[in-house]
Write an enzyme that holds these catalytic residues in place. Structure first.
Site, mmCIF file in Angstrom:
data_model
loop_
_atom_site.group_PDB
_atom_site.id
_atom_site.type_symbol
_atom_site.label_atom_id
_atom_site.label_comp_id
_atom_site.label_asym_id
_atom_site.label_seq_id
_atom_site.Cartn_x
_atom_site.Cartn_y
_atom_site.Cartn_z
ATOM 1 N N GLU A 46 0.539 -1.109 -0.265
ATOM 2 C CA GLU A 46 -0.158 -0.145 0.183
ATOM 3 C C GLU A 46 0.881 1.402 0.020
ATOM 4 O OE1 GLU A 46 -2.605 0.391 3.694
ATOM 5 O OE2 GLU A 46 -3.633 -1.602 2.946
ATOM 6 N N CYS B 130 -2.964 -3.093 14.840
ATOM 7 C CA CYS B 130 -2.141 -2.753 13.723
ATOM 8 C C CYS B 130 -2.060 -4.003 12.962
ATOM 9 C CB CYS B 130 -0.612 -2.409 14.336
ATOM 10 S SG CYS B 130 -0.541 -1.852 12.143
ATOM 11 N N CYS C 294 -3.462 1.950 8.235
ATOM 12 C CA CYS C 294 -2.600 0.980 7.009
ATOM 13 C C CYS C 294 -2.430 -0.255 7.348
ATOM 14 C CB CYS C 294 -0.451 1.117 7.901
ATOM 15 S SG CYS C 294 0.371 0.814 6.753
#
EC number: 2.1.1.192
Length: 367
Positions: free
Chosen positions: A92, A119, A341
């Site tokens: 990404e 995360c 993320c």
């Protein structure tokens, strides 16, 4: 022989390579001008470079190893890109429109082994490091995306905060920085570049000794060992004491400000107690410490975590300010797309996995 990305060569690397292959040294200036100023997509477009040099470059390097898979555009101008690498892995990249310009957040590894429990990046373990070329190409693909829409905009800031731990891929990240910072390359100012680490203490010391004025950010997220170890596995290896020793060295060596990133997790690390501990921890370097309070982006797989309330975030902020710590609450970007993320990559891999399982079931049923 597998060809490597031309974008992975630093100015010194390219100059030495060309000379070693019988080419004039100044050809490096021409090639970089075409790559980073004119931003061509093929070697053949380099019209003032001799055919012999073009053939040499074509035989040894490629210019496009990233393939665009998904582009998500937010109403606030944030754009998220999913790229497929030459080996099929997905990464990404995010472009954010800021008041001060265009900022791009790059990925440095395929997956991540640091093990931060909050995360999305860590849900899929690290399979490999990205090459310097693959990291540079993320910037170039974003710039080409802008160029293709006739937007007279230029990537002006870079944050190395995407998937992966940058200091776990240290050499490639340093080459990436040398390319984008070089005045003949993308010429992005060092003070417009920020590298974030979860706390690899030895590499922080190495980074302090580099000839860079690049900004450093520390993903801290907790002010004591017990809490930090419970949410960040890296703390078992590099405790807060070891981390602060490295930070002390960095500050004394560079006299540069450090940003401390602190994700706000409801009922976990957002109490006044943690705010006071954080202020005490950073007290020695408060004149060079800057805390970035980050609202948590919920991830489907992490049902144990919720974002702190606005009231708790503001109270935490006020406690830090009253104790002499400079801080800010990060403005959110891309809240209407897969903002966290690693989230877009994780969802895409799941979709592919579901499709493959359906194909296998269908094939088995037809046998």
């Amino acid at each position: 022989m597998e060809k490597s990305s031309i974008y992975g060569l630093t100015w010194t690397n390219l100059t030495e390579w060309l000379e070693a292959h019988g080419q004039k040294k100044f050809r490096a200036t021409q090639v970089w001008d075409w790559l980073y100023r004119k931003r061509v997509k093929t070697f053949e477009e380099m019209s003032n470079v001799p055919k012999e040099t073009i053939e040499l470059l074509t035989a040894n390097f490629v210019m496009n190893t990233l393939e665009e898979q998904v582009v998500q555009e937010s109403t606030d101008g944030t754009t998220k890109y999913l790229f497929k690498l030459s080996d099929g892995n997905l990464i990404e990249t995010v472009m954010m429109k800021q008041e001060y310009g265009l900022s791009v957040c790059v990925t440095t590894q395929v997956g991540c082994n640091i093990g931060c429990t909050f995360c999305a990046s860590g849900l899929l373990k690290k399979s490999r490091d990205l090459t310097a070329g693959e990291i540079v190409e993320q910037i170039m693909n974003v710039q080409h995306y802008l160029d293709g829409r006739n937007l007279e905009e230029r990537v002006s800031h870079v944050v190395v905060m995407g998937i992966g731990e940058p200091f776990d891929n240290y050499d490639n990240v340093m080459d990436f920085l040398r390319v984008i910072n070089h005045d003949k390359g993308l010429a992005i100012g060092a003070r417009h570049i920020t590298v974030s680490t979860s706390g690899l203490a030895p590499r922080i010391i190495d980074f302090a000794n580099e000839d860079f004025q690049v900004n450093l950010a520390i993903s801290l997220h907790a002010p004591n060992n017990e809490l930090r170890t419970s949410i960040m596995r890296i703390n078992k290896t590099y405790s807060i004491e070891k981390l602060m020793e490295a930070i002390h060295y960095y500050v004394n060596k560079t006299n540069r400000r450090i940003t401390f990133e602190y994700i706000m997790l409801k009922g976990v690390n957002d109490h006044k107690k943690e705010a006071l501990e954080l202020a005490a921890l950073l007290g020695e370097h408060r004149h060079l410490a800057y805390v970035n309070l980050i609202p948590y982006n919920p991830v489907d797989e992490h049902i144990d975590y919720e974002r702190s309330t606005k009231e708790d975030v503001l109270a935490f902020y006020d406690t830090l300010k009253k104790n002499g710590i400079n801080c800010v609450i990060r403005r959110e970007h891309g809240t209407d797309i897969d903002a966290a993320c690693g989230q877009l990559r994780s969802k895409q891999i799941k979709r592919v996995g579901v499709r493959e399982r359906m194909k296998q079931k269908q094939a088995a049923a037809e046998e």
